[in-house]
Design an enzyme around this catalytic site. Sequence first.
Site, PDB file in Angstrom:
ATOM      1  N   GLU A 121       1.077  -1.194   0.109  1.00 41.12           N
ATOM      2  CA  GLU A 121      -0.118   0.137   0.123  1.00 41.12           C
ATOM      3  C   GLU A 121       0.835   1.140   0.036  1.00 41.12           C
ATOM      4  O   GLU A 121       1.850   1.180   0.578  1.00 41.12           O
ATOM      5  CB  GLU A 121      -0.944  -0.151   1.033  1.00 41.12           C
ATOM      6  CG  GLU A 121      -1.933   0.985   1.130  1.00 41.12           C
ATOM      7  CD  GLU A 121      -1.678   2.249   1.847  1.00 41.12           C
ATOM      8  OE1 GLU A 121      -1.509   3.235   1.278  1.00 41.12           O
ATOM      9  OE2 GLU A 121      -1.656   2.211   3.045  1.00 41.12           O
ATOM     10  N   CYS A 175      -2.016   8.333   4.548  1.00 40.29           N
ATOM     11  CA  CYS A 175      -2.249   7.892   3.061  1.00 40.29           C
ATOM     12  C   CYS A 175      -3.542   8.121   2.513  1.00 40.29           C
ATOM     13  O   CYS A 175      -3.819   8.555   1.345  1.00 40.29           O
ATOM     14  CB  CYS A 175      -2.072   6.115   2.827  1.00 40.29           C
ATOM     15  SG  CYS A 175      -0.387   5.850   3.505  1.00 40.29           S
TER      16      CYS A 175
END
Length: 541
Positions: free
Chosen positions: A293, A327
């Site tokens: 990720e 994020c």
Amino acid sequence: MDAVTNVPHPVNEPVLSYGPDSPERASLQAALAELQAQPIDLTMTIGGVQRMGGGGKQDVVQPHNHRHVLGTLAEATEQDAKDAIDAAGAAARGWRELSFDDRAAVFLKAADLLSGPWRARLNAATMLGQSKTAQQAEIDAACELADFWRFNVAFARQILQEQPTSSAGVWNRTDYRPLEGFVYAITPFNFTAIAGNLPTAPALMGNTVLWKPSVTQQFSAHLLMRLLEEAGLPAGVINLLTGSGIPVSEVALAHPDLAGIHFTGSTRTFQHLWRTVGANISGYRSYPRLVGETGGKDFVLAHASADPASVKTALTRGAFEYQGQKCSAASRAYLPRGLWNSIKDELLAEVDSLTMGDVTDLANFMGAVIDNRAFAKHKAAIDRAHAAADIDVLAGGTYDDSQGYFVRPTVLASQNADDEIFSTEYFGPILSVHVYEESDFDAVVDRIDHTSPYALTGSILSGDRAVLARAAHGLRFAAGNFYLNDKPTGAVVGQQPFGGGRASGTNDKAGSAQNLLRWASPRSIKETFVPATDYRYPHMS
């Protein structure tokens, strides 16, 4: 033991408030005072033994007070990495031969330790080392990590119970084996929960792990390792290595026993890891599993029917909680002109009023960005915006690193929707706003889908159900986590499994059975009770 057991039903850990005179506030303040009293050695842990790395030393400081040293680490060398791989190999047989219940018990105990006696300590370490407020540390270090450990056990049990059907005279079974070799877990600075989950999820499935946390998260990582040891994690199952990770990667990525990489960090680093694995592919015992990720340029799209107060709060919290260093943080917003005109003054005043400073002062809404490299990146982006003729700096736009790495929450606006402020990930407290005409809504949906290479999170705010459905369809591939009438942050384990596609990663959804399956190698077993004794078939007569 021959019992068929049920694991405890997981429930999300309640978030404590830390209000004035609350017991959790007092415990947290005591832990903060204790942990910053004097620096400590931030050791590696290889085969259950703590030792300093063999390379050069580096101080880990408080981002909001960078003269205050929390501890000192030493760079892991190639020899340290080789020792860690050997330790993982030595521990592998004993760990994988433990029953699932025995492995699960370690992480269930870790969750109870974390939500109980270790709670204040891990929260305080996250505040001091990563400049998180009490609220952000509580959500992350205590609640989300405890949730990962508890829900992962339940998801793993579901996987083990997923068995094939059997026909008459045959018993079919699936054996979920660990991977052959070690898993290399590389974790980021911004979430203690991610740092704890990436090495432990493969370990739960029977794998042994090399764990390389970020230098700037090393303080809380050090304590996490001690917590796992107290929970009963056997020596060598997870081996923690300190430093930049370059020597570790040079050894690990070339090793024939590399079985997988569990990564959260920058897109560029993940692509480098993938290229290196590809170049070395003929030298591995098996094909390594790559789970990553990476970045995001996460969006908020508001429709003219959206509630103005909800939009304003979604932007403030979504963009500026934890200094935009999530994020999932909102970093680009697309607002219709009428709505923008109605919230602009109030939003900008609110952003300019956000309190920022030392996170041990619980009155602050924000702390500092993580280090001098992040500060320099945000400074350059803000300086560029000030100099650009087609960008307006509407709020913030200032910075100061004299004591801590402080960047004021900044709102930029531009009618040039192709400017880099709408496509480049800054990973800081910078929100870019594009104002559109209400009649251009469908075109804006298409623009959002194609402006950025990332596809991590995004949100749509509207009071019109048909608009929500239309935007959700048009942006189906633009975000792995998509929010309706909410900010694009705050995924909860067990409720919204997290991950994105495109340049944002492999979308293997941390906190889900899907992620755990990546760390298992299924074996199909067929047992025939009465085997055939004649090769001939009836049609041959």
